[in-house]
Design an enzyme around this catalytic site. Structure first.
Site, mmCIF file in Angstrom:
data_model
loop_
_atom_site.group_PDB
_atom_site.id
_atom_site.type_symbol
_atom_site.label_atom_id
_atom_site.label_comp_id
_atom_site.label_asym_id
_atom_site.label_seq_id
_atom_site.Cartn_x
_atom_site.Cartn_y
_atom_site.Cartn_z
ATOM 1 N N LYS A 61 27.568 43.752 36.083
ATOM 2 C CA LYS A 61 27.867 42.332 36.342
ATOM 3 C C LYS A 61 27.107 41.446 35.362
ATOM 4 O O LYS A 61 27.620 40.411 34.932
ATOM 5 C CB LYS A 61 27.512 41.953 37.782
ATOM 6 C CG LYS A 61 28.094 42.890 38.847
ATOM 7 C CD LYS A 61 29.598 42.999 38.797
ATOM 8 C CE LYS A 61 30.106 44.150 39.657
ATOM 9 N NZ LYS A 61 31.433 44.632 39.286
ATOM 10 N N ARG B 82 41.510 47.936 37.345
ATOM 11 C CA ARG B 82 42.449 48.889 37.948
ATOM 12 C C ARG B 82 43.652 48.138 38.501
ATOM 13 O O ARG B 82 43.646 46.912 38.576
ATOM 14 C CB ARG B 82 41.765 49.604 39.121
ATOM 15 C CG ARG B 82 41.355 48.595 40.194
ATOM 16 C CD ARG B 82 40.790 49.202 41.446
ATOM 17 N NE ARG B 82 40.581 48.190 42.456
ATOM 18 C CZ ARG B 82 39.507 47.433 42.553
ATOM 19 N NH1 ARG B 82 38.526 47.565 41.682
ATOM 20 N NH2 ARG B 82 39.412 46.522 43.488
#
Ligand code: MV4
Length: 498
Positions: free
Chosen positions: A116, A292
C-alpha cells in the site's frame, strides 16, 4: 487464440470462466480438491483434474500442483478467478516461466500495487490524489505524532501489506496514538509477516466506490464505470451496484480518467479495479488497486453490455481492445446480492451441509451466477459464497423490485443462507434513497460501529467454527487475501474470542 484454459479456482467464478470458454470455442479444464469432486465446476468443464486435499495449501493455493495439472492437460493459459492465487506475483511469474499465459496482469504490476505504501509512492510520482498521510512505514511513535498533527485527527493507521481491515486502527486523538500504533504493528506482523504501518487522514463516513478498468498489451486503457460497494460487513462486500447514485457524468469521467492514470502508472494490463474513498462532499481519493477480476464484475457487465471474461481472454491472447473509451456507454442499473451459506439470525455463523432442495429464481432482469446445485454438499473448507443474484432494470427502482421478486422466489433447503438479510436491506428506506456509506450495514443491523462488541452468541459461533475447521482441515482465503486460511473463519474467531 488459446485452445485450452485451466481454471485455477472453484465455485461460481470457475463456472463463470468455463461458460466464457465455451462461448469462445476454447476447451476448459477444471481442477478440484477432495471435497470438490462433485462440485459444479467439475461437472461443467470439458476436463477435470484432481489437485489434492481440501486444505487450500494442498490444492487451490498449491502452485506446483496447479502447474503440473496445466502441463498434463496441455493448457496454454490459466485463469485464476478471484482469491486463491489471483494476486500472487510468484504464481504469475511461474506461469510465464513455464510458457503458460496467466490471464491477468504481470507479476510486476501486482507487486507495485501489493504494498500500500509502494502504491502511494507510485501515485505520488504520477500526480494522482490519494488520502493525505505518510508515504512510508512509520519509524517511531514520535514520527506518527508529528504526521498526525500535520494532517489532523481523526487518523487511520494501516498495514502496508494489509487489506480487509486487518492491522487498521482509527485514532481520534493524540492520547490514543501510541497504543494504537503498537496494536496495529503487532496485528500486521501476525497477519502478514510484515509490521510496516503507515498513517492516513481518516475519511469520516466514506463511501467505497471503485472503477473498473481494462488495459491491453498494446498500451490502450479504458474505464468501464464505477461500482458502489459501501454495503459491507466486517470488510466483506454484501451488496454492490452500478452505477452509484451519487456519481454523475462529470464525476464519472474525472474518476475514470484518474483510474486510467493509476493503471498506466503501474504498466497495468488486463482487468483491474481502482478503489476510491468518497467523502460527504464527493471528494474522492485513491485507496488501492485490485489486480484481479472481482466478485462484483457482473453489475458492470450488465450496465455496459460487455463480457469482462471474454475481454480478459482476448487481452491475454495478445488482442487489442475492440473498442475505445468513447464507445463505452452504460444503460440501466444493476444490483448484486452475494448469497452465502451462513445464518444471518445467528451471527452469520457458516452453514455448510447438503442442499436438499433448490429452486433458483429467473425471469426478467435476473442473472444468477451460481456454483451450487440441488443435492450438492456445501463444504466448510472455503469461502461461503454460494451464488450471486443480480437484478437489472432500466433504473435503480426497477432493479430493486426485480431483485426483491427474485429473492422471494429463491427456494433453498438444507442450509441457512443470508437471503433474509437482502430482503431487509432492499426494503430499508435508507437503501432505497441510496443514503449509503461504509457504516450503513452496521447501523442497519443495530450493532456498534465497528469493531463489533463480543457477545455470548458470537463466542459460541466462533468456537463452533473453530471446531468445524479443526475437524475438516484448513480453509481457503476469501477474495484478495494472500494467506492460506479462511478470512471469514478467522474474523469470527477474532471477533468472538476477543
Ligand atoms: C479508510 C477509511 C477511512 N479513512 N481509510 C477498510 C479496509 C481498507 N481496504 C480500507 N478501509 C478503510 N480505509 C481512511 N483514510 C475507512 C475504511 C473502511 C472501509 C472502507 C471500504 C469499505 C468498508 C469499510 C469499512 C470500514 C472502514
Amino acid at each position: 487464440m488459446f485452445k485450452k484454459i485451466l481454471i485455477a479456482n472453484r465455485g461460481e467464478i470457475a463456472v463463470r470462466v468455463i461458460r466464457a470458454c465455451r462461448e469462445l470455442g476454447i476447451r476448459s479444464v477444471a481442477a478440484y480438491s477432495d471435497v470438490d469432486r462433485a462440485s459444479l465446476h467439475v461437472i461443467k468443464a470439458d476436463e477435470a483434474y484432481y489437485l489434492g486435499p481440501a486444505a487450500a495449501t494442498e490444492s487451490y493455493l498449491n502452485i506446483a500442483r496447479i502447474l503440473d495439472v496445466a502441463r498434463r492437460a496441455g493448457a496454454d493459459a490459466i485463469h485464476p478467478g478471484y482469491g486463491f492465487l489471483s494476486e500472487n506475483a510468484k504464481f504469475a511469474r511461474a506461469c510465464a516461466r513455464t510458457g503458460i499465459k496467466f490471464i491477468g496482469p504481470t507479476g510486476d504490476a501486482m507487486e507495485t500495487m501489493g504494498s500500500k505504501t509502494g502504491a502511494r509512492r507510485a501515485m505520488e510520482r504520477a500526480g494522482i490524489p490519494f488520502v493525505p498521510g505518510s508515504l512510508r512505514g512509520l519509524a517511531s511513535a514520535e514520527e506518527s505524532e508529528k504526521v498526525a498533527e500535520q494532517i489532523g485527527y481523526p487518523v487511520m493507521l494501516k498495514a502496508a501489506s494489509g487489506g480487509g481491515g486487518k492491522g487498521m486502527r482509527l485514532v481520534h486523538e493524540r492520547a490514543e496514538l501510541r497504543a494504537a500504533l503498537e496494536g496495529a504493528k503487532s496485528e500486521a506482523a501476525r497477519s502478514f509477516g510484515d509490521d510496516e504501518v503507515y498513517i492516513e487522514k481518516a475519511i469520516v463516513r466514506p463511501r467505497h466506490i471503485e472503477m473498473q478498468i481494462l488495459g491491453d498489451e498494446h498500451g490502450h486503457v479504458v474505464y468501464l464505470g464505477e461500482r458502489e460497494c459501501s454495503i459491507q460487513r466486517r470488510h466483506q462486500k454484501v451488496v454492490e451496484e452500478a452505477p452509484s447514485a451519487i456519481v454523475d457524468d462529470d464525476m464519472r469521467r474525472r474518476m475514470g480518467e484518474i483510474a486510467v492514470r493509476v493503471a498506466r502508472a503501474a504498466n497495468y494490463t488486463n482487468a483491474g479495479t481502482v478503489e476510491f474513498l468518497v467523502d460527504a462532499e464527493k471528494n474522492f481519493y485513491f485507496l488501492e488497486m485490485n489486480t484481479r477480476l472481482q466478485v462484483e464484475h457482473p453489475v458492470t457487465e450488465l450496465v455496459t453490455g460487455l463480457d469482462l471474461v471474454h475481454l480478459q481472454i482476448l487481452i491475454a491472447s495478445g488482442g487489442e481492445l475492440p473498442f475505445q473509451q468513447e464507445h463505452v456507454t452504460t444503460r440501466g442499473h444493476a444490483i448484486e446480492c452475494r448469497i452465502c451459506a451462513e445464518d444471518p439470525d445467528n451471527h452469520f455463523f457458516p452453514s455448510p451441509g447438503k442442499i436438499t432442495m433448490l429452486v433458483a429464481p429467473a425471469g426478467p432482469g435476473i442473472r444468477h451466477d451460481s456454483g451450487s446445485y440441488e443435492g450438492w454438499t456445501v463444504p466448510i473448507d472455503y469461502d461461503p459464497l454460494l451464488a450471486k443474484l443480480i437484478g437489472y432494470g432500466s433504473d435503480r427502482n426497477q432493479a430493486t423490485t426485480r431483485l426483491q421478486r427474485a429473492l422471494a422466489e429463491y427456494f433453498i433447503c438444507g442450509i441457512k443462507t443470508n437471503i433474509p438479510l437482502f430482503q431487509r436491506i432492499l426494503r430499508d428506506p435508507d437503501f432505497q434513497a441510496a443514503r449509503l456509506d461504509t457504516g450503513y450495514l452496521e447501523r442497519l443491523l443495530g450493532g456498534p460501529s465497528e469493531p463489533q462488541a463480543s457477545s455470548e452468541g458470537a463466542k459460541v459461533a466462533a468456537i463452533a467454527t473453530a471446531l468445524f475447521a479443526a475437524m475438516e482441515g484448513a480453509g481457503a482465503p476469501a477474495e484478495a487475501t494472500p494467506v492460506n486460511s479462511a478470512n471469514w473463519k478467522r474474523a469470527a474467531l477474532r471477533d468472538g474470542l476477543r
